[in-house]
Design a protein around this motif. Structure first.
Motif, PDB file in Angstrom:
ATOM      1  N   ALA A  49       0.835  -1.212   0.000  1.00  0.00           N
ATOM      2  CA  ALA A  49       0.000   0.000   0.000  1.00  0.00           C
ATOM      3  C   ALA A  49       0.864   1.255   0.000  1.00  0.00           C
ATOM      4  O   ALA A  49       0.543   2.273   0.622  1.00  0.00           O
ATOM      5  CB  ALA A  49      -0.959   0.001   1.179  1.00  0.00           C
ATOM      6  N   ASP A  50       1.967   1.182  -0.724  1.00  0.00           N
ATOM      7  CA  ASP A  50       2.949   2.271  -0.763  1.00  0.00           C
ATOM      8  C   ASP A  50       2.706   3.104  -2.020  1.00  0.00           C
ATOM      9  O   ASP A  50       3.378   2.930  -3.046  1.00  0.00           O
ATOM     10  CB  ASP A  50       4.358   1.683  -0.758  1.00  0.00           C
ATOM     11  N   ALA A  51       1.733   4.022  -1.959  1.00  0.00           N
ATOM     12  CA  ALA A  51       1.436   4.856  -3.115  1.00  0.00           C
ATOM     13  C   ALA A  51       2.625   5.724  -3.529  1.00  0.00           C
ATOM     14  O   ALA A  51       2.925   5.835  -4.729  1.00  0.00           O
ATOM     15  CB  ALA A  51       0.204   5.716  -2.835  1.00  0.00           C
ATOM     16  N   LEU A  55       4.451   5.973  -7.242  1.00  0.00           N
ATOM     17  CA  LEU A  55       4.640   7.219  -7.984  1.00  0.00           C
ATOM     18  C   LEU A  55       6.105   7.445  -8.331  1.00  0.00           C
ATOM     19  O   LEU A  55       6.429   8.083  -9.344  1.00  0.00           O
ATOM     20  CB  LEU A  55       4.095   8.388  -7.174  1.00  0.00           C
ATOM     21  N   GLU A  68      -1.622   9.096 -10.453  1.00  0.00           N
ATOM     22  CA  GLU A  68      -2.011   9.132  -9.039  1.00  0.00           C
ATOM     23  C   GLU A  68      -3.305   8.345  -8.813  1.00  0.00           C
ATOM     24  O   GLU A  68      -3.456   7.678  -7.789  1.00  0.00           O
ATOM     25  CB  GLU A  68      -2.178  10.583  -8.594  1.00  0.00           C
ATOM     26  N   GLU A  69      -4.230   8.422  -9.771  1.00  0.00           N
ATOM     27  CA  GLU A  69      -5.475   7.645  -9.648  1.00  0.00           C
ATOM     28  C   GLU A  69      -5.170   6.152  -9.687  1.00  0.00           C
ATOM     29  O   GLU A  69      -5.754   5.364  -8.947  1.00  0.00           O
ATOM     30  CB  GLU A  69      -6.432   8.021 -10.780  1.00  0.00           C
ATOM     31  N   ALA A  71      -2.304   4.708  -8.717  1.00  0.00           N
ATOM     32  CA  ALA A  71      -1.668   4.344  -7.443  1.00  0.00           C
ATOM     33  C   ALA A  71      -2.696   4.257  -6.329  1.00  0.00           C
ATOM     34  O   ALA A  71      -2.663   3.337  -5.492  1.00  0.00           O
ATOM     35  CB  ALA A  71      -0.576   5.367  -7.097  1.00  0.00           C
ATOM     36  N   ARG A  72      -3.621   5.208  -6.315  1.00  0.00           N
ATOM     37  CA  ARG A  72      -4.654   5.201  -5.272  1.00  0.00           C
ATOM     38  C   ARG A  72      -5.578   3.997  -5.436  1.00  0.00           C
ATOM     39  O   ARG A  72      -5.983   3.356  -4.463  1.00  0.00           O
ATOM     40  CB  ARG A  72      -5.430   6.510  -5.344  1.00  0.00           C
ATOM     41  N   SER A  73      -5.900   3.666  -6.653  1.00  0.00           N
ATOM     42  CA  SER A  73      -6.849   2.582  -6.909  1.00  0.00           C
ATOM     43  C   SER A  73      -6.323   1.232  -6.451  1.00  0.00           C
ATOM     44  O   SER A  73      -7.070   0.423  -5.893  1.00  0.00           O
ATOM     45  CB  SER A  73      -7.175   2.527  -8.403  1.00  0.00           C
ATOM     46  N   THR A  75      -3.988   0.643  -4.170  1.00  0.00           N
ATOM     47  CA  THR A  75      -3.487   0.599  -2.784  1.00  0.00           C
ATOM     48  C   THR A  75      -4.550   0.915  -1.747  1.00  0.00           C
ATOM     49  O   THR A  75      -4.296   0.789  -0.542  1.00  0.00           O
ATOM     50  CB  THR A  75      -2.315   1.583  -2.600  1.00  0.00           C
ATOM     51  N   THR A  76      -5.751   1.309  -2.203  1.00  0.00           N
ATOM     52  CA  THR A  76      -6.826   1.675  -1.276  1.00  0.00           C
ATOM     53  C   THR A  76      -8.064   0.835  -1.557  1.00  0.00           C
ATOM     54  O   THR A  76      -8.550   0.827  -2.697  1.00  0.00           O
ATOM     55  CB  THR A  76      -7.185   3.163  -1.404  1.00  0.00           C
TER      56      THR A  76
END
Length: 877
Positions: A49-51, A55, A68-69, A71-73, A75-76
């Protein structure tokens, strides 16, 4: 996986089977390049979960919002387990690579699967690391659950009731267990003494229930039940007050777990075996319901309610693998009406096929490449095709997007293709599917007399082998329903076989394997066919066939090339087929205006029984071999004094069934009934009058005998429960043909044939329904025919009519009295004179009592009603 438009409703596609990701095993490239380390770094950062770590892998020029979307998708929420798999790669200009990766992430009992396109590029120097240059999401599946019974919860049952549309499950006592999600319970296992009651509202469906269980409502004792439903509807469908928590009994838990494990994989389960060892399931959509109800009497009966289906309620017999009841709920009917088209749920329309396939029939194999040109009808990011599940997909390619990912659905002959973007309606796309493997030939359909006939012993003379690949073999990737399209076929076979297929036959070039000096067993030759006119499906037959004749005929407003081919031993028996076929063709074209296709091939093949099969552009006609001991006289379509019946019927299918298709299985009579009646019209026009008399007598007798099995509108399901094909042929062939005959006499010849021509012109190369045919006939006749069609297509009753006749000086008063509700029916009155030919007068009945005064030409011997067997009525004295 499914795009945004269909993802919520896709679960029904998985019903009764598992969902398999076969043929997409990870194609990991060699690790010598710099891409594999980049993929590993990406996976490790996502799993942690290391966004920021993700990046850091991006190139300086990357679009930050999309990255960024991404990475967020992935990891979250923070995954408890994550697996990132590279599925494919393709080179980009400038030395980069385009990767297709799948990200499978678990968090607790939930999981999701996403497919991403990741463009990567190398650093400036050879030793520099690769970086991510661009990312875009192709598809995502959420709402995956690792379901299991809660081992800490058991309930005692006290007068429990579970409701679904037209279904009630009651259990007075027993034990219950649940499988839960974060949204609430989604599965329920019941153990104990209970009862299910299924009561469909539709009279035709109640008839099918009565055929299956002896009464119009199916009430059966059950001992276990497995229920799947949307968690948010658990409280409204399950009487929670009847479930009382109690201590868990390990023996009960083991029994319930066994039932859960036996059924949970039969619906809504996604096979992610290359990503996880666990079992993952989807949730039913709101309003949907599955019940696996076990009875000692019938085994497991499966009830489903699926709002995404045109007919959303079904009852299925798992033991016999037959549908007992299939229909649309009142809510569904209120929204769309009784009539519907199977095309209404399609995401795309196939415009053209280009297929290159090599068959080795003795081995039962095919290797093919099919290029499909299609146009999007709805917004979607995935496409579903049909292809025999025994065939492997080697790859799917698009000139616009390169190689595409695909998924297989086990047991449903389905392939789901992921698209790289959501395509808008009107978008045209070309796909090439490379496939191959074992493929079983199709047995002849219901037009070959087989099931339900008397007896048969082995044929003394061996029958020439033939391999038919037609509408039910799914030998090429095709739309999920029959879809009019043009086509080009190139079929390669061993050199000692011939091919007849859909389309105009073109040149037959020799391949290198067929050149002189090559081992005979390895020689091949190719046949090319081109179908410029649209076809509902494509078919071919492989056999030893010799050319008999080639001729050109004029059929209506079109010139047609007529080819006749034959099995070698049948050549002497089929020399006159070309002349007979030409006569039938020109007659049919004279009725409707033209022939649908510019060529037609008639292939006479050996068989132990009469019958045939008629795909677009050609027909197979069985020639019964000498020595056959098959007895077929009791079959509804066995007409002893009409030997050319099957020829006439199969040729009619070029107009009815192909040029004019049917919107769904309820409308099959537009194919079979029309072809049957056109064969009767040919008998009326060109054969001895006794032939038509015999045909109508047999049609009427078998139709009346089977009419209580269901209406014409029930389609293939007639006789389905008891696997009795004679019921299907009696109603869909014979009764439907009789309906057309009665309609003709009810509105008159001029209006009938004008309406027939209008119907053909308006619906040529389209799919029609009963309402469309009725509209054409109403316009031609100027009459309201609603009651006629309600009686004869949607109803099952055979009217009872009392008839009397009284003669007076020079005239006769005839009187008909209908018992029960009046129906529209024409009945022939035959006046036999003591001298001279009889008179026949058609009287159209519409009221309870109909009286007519008929003039007489002389002394009368008798006056009878329906002596010509032209009406489906019982005449009472």
């Amino acid at each position: 996986m499914p795009g945004p438009r269909r993802s919520a409703a896709r679960w029904l596609l998985l019903l009764l089977v598992g969902f398999c990701r076969a043929d997409i095993a990870a194609r990991q490239p060699a690790t010598r390049d710099g891409i594999a380390p980049l993929v590993r770094q990406l996976e490790h950062a996502a799993a942690a979960a290391d966004a920021p770590g993700i990046l850091a892998l991006g190139a300086a020029s990357i679009s930050r919002p999309s990255f960024e979307e991404f990475a967020r998708s992935i990891t979250t929420p923070a995954p408890t387990r994550l697996l990132l798999t590279e599925r494919d790669r393709a080179p980009l200009e400038g030395g980069g690579q385009r990767l297709i990766v799948e990200v499978f992430s678990e968090h607790g009992i939930e999981a999701r699967l996403g497919t991403w396109r990741v463009d990567v590029r190398p650093g400036a120097a050879a030793a520099d690391a690769w970086h991510i240059a661009a990312v875009s999401r192709l598809s995502i599946v959420t709402g995956l659950y690792r379901l299991s019974l809660n081992p800490a919860k058991q309930y005692e049952i006290h007068n429990l009731t579970v409701h679904a549309p037209d279904l009630v499950v009651e259990m007075t006592s027993g034990r219950a267990f649940v499988a839960e999600t974060s949204e609430g319970p989604t599965a329920l296992v019941l153990l104990g003494r209970g009862r299910m009651q299924f009561t469909p509202p539709d009279p035709a469906e109640r008839t099918q229930i009565k055929i299956f269980g002896g009464a119009e409502s199916l009430a059966v004792d059950i001992d276990t039940a497995f229920i799947r439903l949307y968690p948010g509807e658990f409280a409204s469908r399950v009487d929670g007050g009847a479930l009382r928590p109690c201590a868990v009994d390990p023996a009960n838990l083991r029994a319930a777990t066994a039932i859960f494990n036996a059924h949970v994989g039969q619906s809504l389960q996604v096979d992610l075996s290359d990503l996880s060892h666990d079992r993952w399931s989807l949730l039913p959509s709101p309003g949907d319901f599955i019940g696996e109800l076990h009875s000692r009497k019938y085994g497991t009966l499966t009830y489903t309610r699926s709002g995404s289906e045109a007919e959303d309620i079904t009852l299925f017999d798992r033991k016999q693998r037959r549908n007992i009841s299939v229909y649309a709920s009142p809510e569904k009917l209120a929204r769309r009406g009784r009539s519907f088209s199977e095309d209404s749920t399609l995401d795309y329309d196939v415009l053209a096929y280009d297929i290159d396939a090599e068959f080795i029939p003795e081995r039962g194999t095919v290797e093919g490449r099919a290029t499909i040109t299609l146009r999007m009808l709805a917004e979607s990011a995935s496409l579903t095709f049909r292809l025999a599940d025994t065939l492997s997909v080697r790859g799917i390619y698009s000139p616009a997007y390169g190689r595409l990912l695909h998924l297989r659905v086990v047991g449903q002959n389905s392939v789901i293709v992921n698209l790289p973007a959501v395509l808008k309606p009107g978008t045209e796309l070309s796909l090439s599917v490379v496939y191959g493997g074992r493929i079983a030939p199709q047995v002849f359909d219901r037009e070959a007399i087989q099931a339900g006939a008397d007896t048969h012993e082995p044929v003394v003379v061996p029958i020439e082998q033939r391999w038919l690949f037609s509408n039910r073999s799914y030998w090429y990737p095709q739309s999920t329903v029959t879809d009019y399209a043009s086509a080009r076929l190139r079929i390669t076979v061993p050199s000692d076989y011939e091919v007849v297929a859909t389309g105009d036959p073109l040149a037959v070039p020799a391949l290198p394997g067929g050149l002189p000096g090559v081992e005979t067993s390895k020689r091949r030759k190719s046949f090319v066919f081109e179908a410029r006119e649209p076809c509902r499906y494509l078919a071919l037959v492989i056999s030893r066939l010799d050319p008999i004749t080639t001729s050109r005929i004029v059929a209506g407003g079109r010139s047609v090339v007529l080819y006749v081919r034959s099995s070698p031993r049948q050549e002497g028996r089929v020399r006159d087929l070309a002349q007979k076929a030409a006569g039938v063709f020109t007659f049919y074209a004279s009725l409707v205006g033209d022939a649908p296709y510019p060529s037609f091939t008639l292939a006479a093949i050996e068989s132990d029984r009469p019958g045939g099969h008629s795909p677009p552009y050609f027909a197979l006609l069985n020639q019964v071999v000498v020595g056959s001991t098959f007895v077929w006289r009791s079959d509804p379509v066995s007409f002893d004094n009409y030997p050319t019946f099957f020829l006439a019927h199969e040729l009619a299918h070029q107009w009815w069934g192909h040029a004019v298709g049917w919107k769904n299985y309820h409308e099959q009579w537009i194919s079979e009934g029309f072809a049957q009646y056109f064969a009767a019209l040919y008998a009326e026009r060109d054969l001895d009058p006794g032939v038509l008399t015999n045909v109508l007598r047999q049609m009427r007798r078998t139709a009346i005998a089977a009419s209580n099995q269901g209406p014409v509108y029930l389609g293939y399901r007639l006789g389905h429960i008891r696997a009795d094909e004679r019921v299907f042929r009696s109603i869909i062939y014979n009764k439907a043909a009789m309906v057309l005959h009665m309609l003709r006499r009810f509105v008159g010849d001029e209006a009938f044939f004008a309406g027939l021509r209008r119907f053909y012109e308006d619906w040529k190369f389209k799919k029609a329904g009963t309402d469309d045919f009725r509209a054409a006939m109403e316009k031609a006749s100027g009459r309201d025919l609603n009651r006629f069609f309600e009686t004869w297509i949607y109803g099952t009753a055979i009217p009872k009519v009392k008839f009397s006749a009284h003669t007076n000086a020079g005239s006769a008063l005839i009187r008909f009295e209908q018992h029960g509700e009046p129906v529209d029916v024409p009945i022939t009155v035959t006046i036999d004179y003591q001298a001279g030919a009889p008179d026949q007068v058609v009287v159209a009945l519409a009221d309870r009592i109909t009286e007519r005064t008929l003039p007489l030409r002389g002394a009368v011997r008798s006056i009878t009603a329906n002596a010509d067997n032209g009406a489906l009525v019982e005449i009472l004295k």
